[in-house]
Motif scaffolding. Structure first.
Motif, PDB file in Angstrom:
ATOM      1  N   GLN A  21      -6.781  -8.681  10.291  1.00 10.28           N
ATOM      2  CA  GLN A  21      -6.437  -9.369   9.046  1.00 10.28           C
ATOM      3  C   GLN A  21      -5.514 -10.564   9.307  1.00 10.28           C
ATOM      4  O   GLN A  21      -4.709 -10.945   8.448  1.00 10.28           O
ATOM      5  CB  GLN A  21      -5.782  -8.402   8.058  1.00 10.28           C
TER       6      GLN A  21
ATOM      7  N   CYS B 270     -12.645  -6.155   4.963  1.00  8.30           N
ATOM      8  CA  CYS B 270     -12.595  -4.752   5.398  1.00  8.30           C
ATOM      9  C   CYS B 270     -13.586  -3.886   4.631  1.00  8.30           C
ATOM     10  O   CYS B 270     -13.270  -2.774   4.176  1.00  8.30           O
ATOM     11  CB  CYS B 270     -11.179  -4.194   5.260  1.00  8.30           C
TER      12      CYS B 270
ATOM     13  N   ASN C  41      -2.999 -10.803  11.161  1.00 12.06           N
ATOM     14  CA  ASN C  41      -1.591 -10.406  11.303  1.00 12.06           C
ATOM     15  C   ASN C  41      -0.775 -10.613  10.031  1.00 12.06           C
ATOM     16  O   ASN C  41       0.423 -10.888  10.082  1.00 12.06           O
ATOM     17  CB  ASN C  41      -0.929 -11.152  12.468  1.00 12.06           C
TER      18      ASN C  41
ATOM     19  N   ASP D 298       2.573  -4.967  10.529  1.00 12.20           N
ATOM     20  CA  ASP D 298       1.686  -6.042  10.968  1.00 12.20           C
ATOM     21  C   ASP D 298       0.259  -5.504  10.874  1.00 12.20           C
ATOM     22  O   ASP D 298      -0.065  -4.466  11.456  1.00 12.20           O
ATOM     23  CB  ASP D 298       2.021  -6.417  12.411  1.00 12.20           C
ATOM     24  N   THR D 299      -0.613  -6.187  10.130  1.00  6.64           N
ATOM     25  CA  THR D 299      -1.982  -5.695   9.948  1.00  6.64           C
ATOM     26  C   THR D 299      -2.885  -5.980  11.147  1.00  6.64           C
ATOM     27  O   THR D 299      -4.039  -5.554  11.169  1.00  6.64           O
ATOM     28  CB  THR D 299      -2.628  -6.314   8.695  1.00  6.64           C
TER      29      THR D 299
ATOM     30  N   VAL E 232      -4.326  -1.419  10.082  1.00 11.73           N
ATOM     31  CA  VAL E 232      -2.979  -1.077   9.629  1.00 11.73           C
ATOM     32  C   VAL E 232      -2.925   0.354   9.110  1.00 11.73           C
ATOM     33  O   VAL E 232      -1.880   1.022   9.204  1.00 11.73           O
ATOM     34  CB  VAL E 232      -2.481  -2.079   8.551  1.00 11.73           C
ATOM     35  N   CYS E 233      -4.045   0.870   8.617  1.00  9.34           N
ATOM     36  CA  CYS E 233      -4.095   2.263   8.172  1.00  9.34           C
ATOM     37  C   CYS E 233      -3.886   3.211   9.356  1.00  9.34           C
ATOM     38  O   CYS E 233      -3.227   4.243   9.225  1.00  9.34           O
ATOM     39  CB  CYS E 233      -5.422   2.557   7.474  1.00  9.34           C
TER      40      CYS E 233
ATOM     41  N   SER F  35       0.840  -1.198   0.000  1.00  8.81           N
ATOM     42  CA  SER F  35       0.000   0.000   0.000  1.00  8.81           C
ATOM     43  C   SER F  35       0.872   1.244   0.000  1.00  8.81           C
ATOM     44  O   SER F  35       2.086   1.173   0.239  1.00  8.81           O
ATOM     45  CB  SER F  35      -0.934   0.007   1.214  1.00  8.81           C
TER      46      SER F  35
ATOM     47  N   GLU G 240       2.267  -6.237   5.612  1.00 10.59           N
ATOM     48  CA  GLU G 240       1.976  -5.259   4.560  1.00 10.59           C
ATOM     49  C   GLU G 240       3.151  -4.309   4.428  1.00 10.59           C
ATOM     50  O   GLU G 240       3.561  -3.684   5.406  1.00 10.59           O
ATOM     51  CB  GLU G 240       0.692  -4.488   4.874  1.00 10.59           C
TER      52      GLU G 240
ATOM     53  N   HIS H 125      -9.023   3.181   4.163  1.00  8.56           N
ATOM     54  CA  HIS H 125      -7.642   2.709   4.095  1.00  8.56           C
ATOM     55  C   HIS H 125      -6.868   3.644   3.164  1.00  8.56           C
ATOM     56  O   HIS H 125      -7.454   4.419   2.412  1.00  8.56           O
ATOM     57  CB  HIS H 125      -7.608   1.267   3.559  1.00  8.56           C
TER      58      HIS H 125
END
Length: 275
Positions: A190, A138, A192, A185-186, A250-251, A116, A195, A143
């Protein structure tokens, strides 16, 4: 340039902290080393996939995804990612099913690499996209955009493709500078999965980004977009946005790190312009 170490609560959500320049990231892919799973996971993944298809829960395509076999920090702080192929049905089972999240260890999961970019426009706006209710995971959450899973081991190719498909922008025409923030780490949300995240400075305004997305000819084959809407926020809006809206886990980490590193990230551009 040295970057300050983030606070522990943020650092705990990052596997390998950057910043890394593109040339400092090395990817080794083993095309023929297909990830293997136990018989129980094989059977569970197949049954879960059939269930998802019968329920028609989101856009589903059982294509190749590249998973993280190993990651190392080499000499000169270079990030080395070792990848092997798997398929999306294992991702959905090991990372997004309740059984996978609650019962499978990190080693048993698929561990697909997400990719991303947090994009900044010329008017210093952060670009965020609201995920469509039609996507598999999601749904209806905010995001960074572009974002996706690696369906090709070439990081640059995938990121450029995602930008074209999601925003209608050609990377070579709009990206002024790119920096890798690290491997994140998400979180439990998700399963883990890892990303890899970029900080991207665009050479166009928020108005131009929005216009491009509205005119974007690169739609999904079934005519459904992955994103319903865009929003452009200032750095000072980050904390309020996270607290008021449904933001992908994670965002939140990405936004908090960029907020913490904001001055340092912008100074890179200033120093490059002086050269």
């Amino acid at each position: 340039m040295s970057f300050p170490i983030p606070p522990k609560n943020l650092l705990d959500l990052i596997w390998n902290l950057g910043p890394f320049q593109p040339k400092e990231i090395n990817v080794i892919s083993y095309d023929n080393d297909i990830k293997k799973y136990s018989d129980d996971i094989e059977n569970g993944a197949n049954m879960n996939w059939e269930k998802l298809q019968s329920e028609k829960k989101g856009l589903l395509f059982d294509g190749i995804v590249w998973t993280l076999k190993n990651v190392e920090i080499k000499e000169s702080s270079k990030l080395e990612l070792i990848l092997q192929p798997s398929s999306y049905r294992y991702v959905m089972y090991t990372h997004y099913s309740s059984f996978g999240i609650e019962n499978l260890s990190k080693e048993q999961r698929a561990n697909p690499i997400g990719i991303s970019a947090l994009c900044i426009t010329t008017d210093n706006k952060i670009v965020l996209g609201k995920r469509s209710p039609h996507v598999a995971v999601c749904k209806n959450m905010w995001h960074v955009i572009p974002a996706g899973n690696l369906d090709n081991p070439n990081l640059s190719f995938v990121l450029k493709t995602e930008m074209r498909e999601e925003l209608g922008l050609e990377w070579e025409n709009v990206v002024q500078r790119e920096t890798c923030l690290g491997l994140f780490d998400t979180g439990v949300e998700q399963g883990n999965k890892p990303e890899i995240v970029w900080f991207v400075q665009l050479n166009i305004s928020s108005e131009e980004v929005e216009s491009s997305m509205k005119k974007n000819p690169h739609k999904e084959e079934n005519g459904l977009d992955e994103h319903d809407n865009l929003v452009f926020i200032n750095r000072n809006d980050i904390k309020n946005f996270i607290s008021q809206f449904d933001v992908v886990g994670v965002c939140k980490s990405i936004l908090n790190l960029v907020d913490f590193w904001w001055d340092n990230l912008l100074k890179i551009e200033e120093e490059e312009n002086k050269k």
